[in-house]
Scaffold this active site. Structure first.
Site, PDB file in Angstrom:
ATOM      1  N   SER A 200      49.445  36.010  32.582  1.00 29.59           N
ATOM      2  CA  SER A 200      48.010  36.189  32.839  1.00 29.59           C
ATOM      3  C   SER A 200      47.651  37.576  33.354  1.00 29.59           C
ATOM      4  CB  SER A 200      47.518  35.136  33.834  1.00 29.59           C
ATOM      5  OG  SER A 200      48.085  35.358  35.113  1.00 29.59           O
TER       6      SER A 200
ATOM      7  N   LYS B  69      46.078  37.552  40.856  1.00 20.98           N
ATOM      8  CA  LYS B  69      44.959  37.994  40.010  1.00 20.98           C
ATOM      9  C   LYS B  69      44.412  39.304  40.572  1.00 20.98           C
ATOM     10  CE  LYS B  69      44.973  34.023  37.736  1.00 20.98           C
ATOM     11  NZ  LYS B  69      45.548  33.937  36.386  1.00 20.98           N
TER      12      LYS B  69
END
Length: 281
Positions: A58, A130
Site C-alpha cells: 500500500s 500511511k
C-alpha cells in the site's frame, strides 16, 4: 640465593586454576550482560526508536513489502504532533484490519518474545503505515480526475504517488473537515490502499486519532540496498493551514486594539476639556 618459585608442575597447576577462575567469572557475568542488553533494548523500543516490517504494497514505491523501517518514538514525548506529508505508523483505530487469525505455536511465541525487546514485529501486531495528508482543522477532498485538495489547494503528489495511479479515481471523497487531534491518511499506492477513504463509515469517519500514532517512520533500515531517509515532500510545505489563513486577521486585531484604546483616551480627554470650559458665550 632466592628460593625457587615452585616446580614446573606447580606452576602449570596454578595457570590451570587461574584459567578456570576466569572461565567461571565469564559465565557468572553473562546473565548480567544479557540483562543489561535487554533493559537497554526495552528502553530504546519504548522511548526512542522501534523497527517495523512493511507487510503490504500500500505504500509503494516509497516502501516495498518486506522493508524494515525505523520509527521515531521520541519526538512525541516533547509535544510534537504528526504533520502533513509524514509517513506514520499507527495502531488500528478499530475495524481497519478486520479479524485476522492469530498465529500460534512455538514460532509465534519466540517472535512475540523478540518483539518484546524490539527485535521483531509481534505476531499479534495490528499496526498500519500511511502518509498524513491532512491534520486537525484541515478540509480535505478529492474528486474523480482531480488532485487531492487540502484547504482548497492542490497537493502535488508526483514525488511519491505510485506510477500510473490517480489521486483518488477509485474512491473520490469530501469535502471532509478533519477534527482537531485527528489525521486523514492515505497510502502512496493509491489504488492498492484501504486508507481513510474506505473507513468513513466507522467511528472517526476515516480519520485517525493522534493518540493512536506510534511514531514517524524516518529511515528504511533494511535491506541495505534500499537504505534511505523518509523526508516530508516539499509540496506540503507550500500548503497553508487554517491557522495560517487566519493569521493576518489575528495580527491586524492585535495591532488594532492599542489604536482603539488610544483613540478612546483622546476622545475622553477632549470631552473633559469641553465640560471644563462650559458653553461658549
Amino acid at each position: 640465593m632466592p628460593e625457587a618459585a615452585g616446580t614446573p608442575e606447580e606452576k602449570e597447576k596454578e595457570k590451570g586454576d587461574e584459567g578456570r577462575r576466569k572461565h567461571r567469572s565469564f559465565w557468572k557475568e553473562l546473565p548480567i550482560l544479557i540483562g543489561i542488553a535487554v533493559v537497554l533494548a526495552l528502553f530504546i523500543k519504548s522511548f526512542l526508536v522501534q523497527a517495523f516490517s512493511i507487510p503490504s504494497d500500500s505504500m509503494q514505491n516509497t516502501l516495498q513489502r518486506g522493508d524494515r523501517v525505523l520509527v521515531d518514538k521520541l519526538t512525541p514525548w516533547f509535544g510534537a504532533t504528526p504533520e502533513r506529508g509524514e509517513v506514520v505508523v499507527f495502531e488500528d483505530p478499530g475495524g481497519w484490519l478486520g479479524d485476522s487469525p492469530s498465529a500460534g505455536g512455538f514460532g509465534a511465541a519466540v517472535q512475540d518474545a523478540l518483539s518484546g525487546i524490539g527485535l521483531m514485529p509481534s505476531s499479534e501486531d495490528k499496526d498500519l503505515i500511511k502518509r498524513v495528508i491532512a491534520v486537525g482543522g484541515d478540509t480535505v477532498e478529492c474528486h474523480k480526475g482531480g488532485p487531492v485538495l487540502v484547504n482548497g489547494e492542490a497537493v502535488d503528489e508526483s514525488d511519491y504517488l505510485y506510477p500510473g495511479n490517480s489521486a483518488c479515481d477509485d474512491r473520490p471523497f469530501g469535502p471532509i473537515e478533519v477534527p482537531e487531534g485527528r489525521l486523514w491518511v492515505m497510502g502512496d499506492h493509491r489504488q492498492d490502499s484501504l486508507d481513510s477513504r474506505y473507513h468513513q463509515n466507522l467511528a472517526g469517519q476515516g480519520t485517525v486519532s493522534e493518540d493512536d500514532v506510534v511514531g514517524r517512520a524516518i529511515v528504511i533500515a533494511w535491506p541495505v540496498t534500499r537504505w534511505g531517509t523518509l523526508p516530508v515532500p516539499g509540496s506540503f510545505d507550500a500548503l497553508a493551514g487554517p491557522a495560517a489563513v487566519g493569521a493576518p486577521g489575528a495580527v491586524a486585531l492585535v495591532g488594532a486594539v492599542p489604536l482603539v484604546l488610544w483613540r478612546r483616551r483622546l476622545a475622553a480627554g477632549a470631552a473633559a476639556r469641553i465640560e471644563t470650559r462650559g458653553p461658549a458665550g
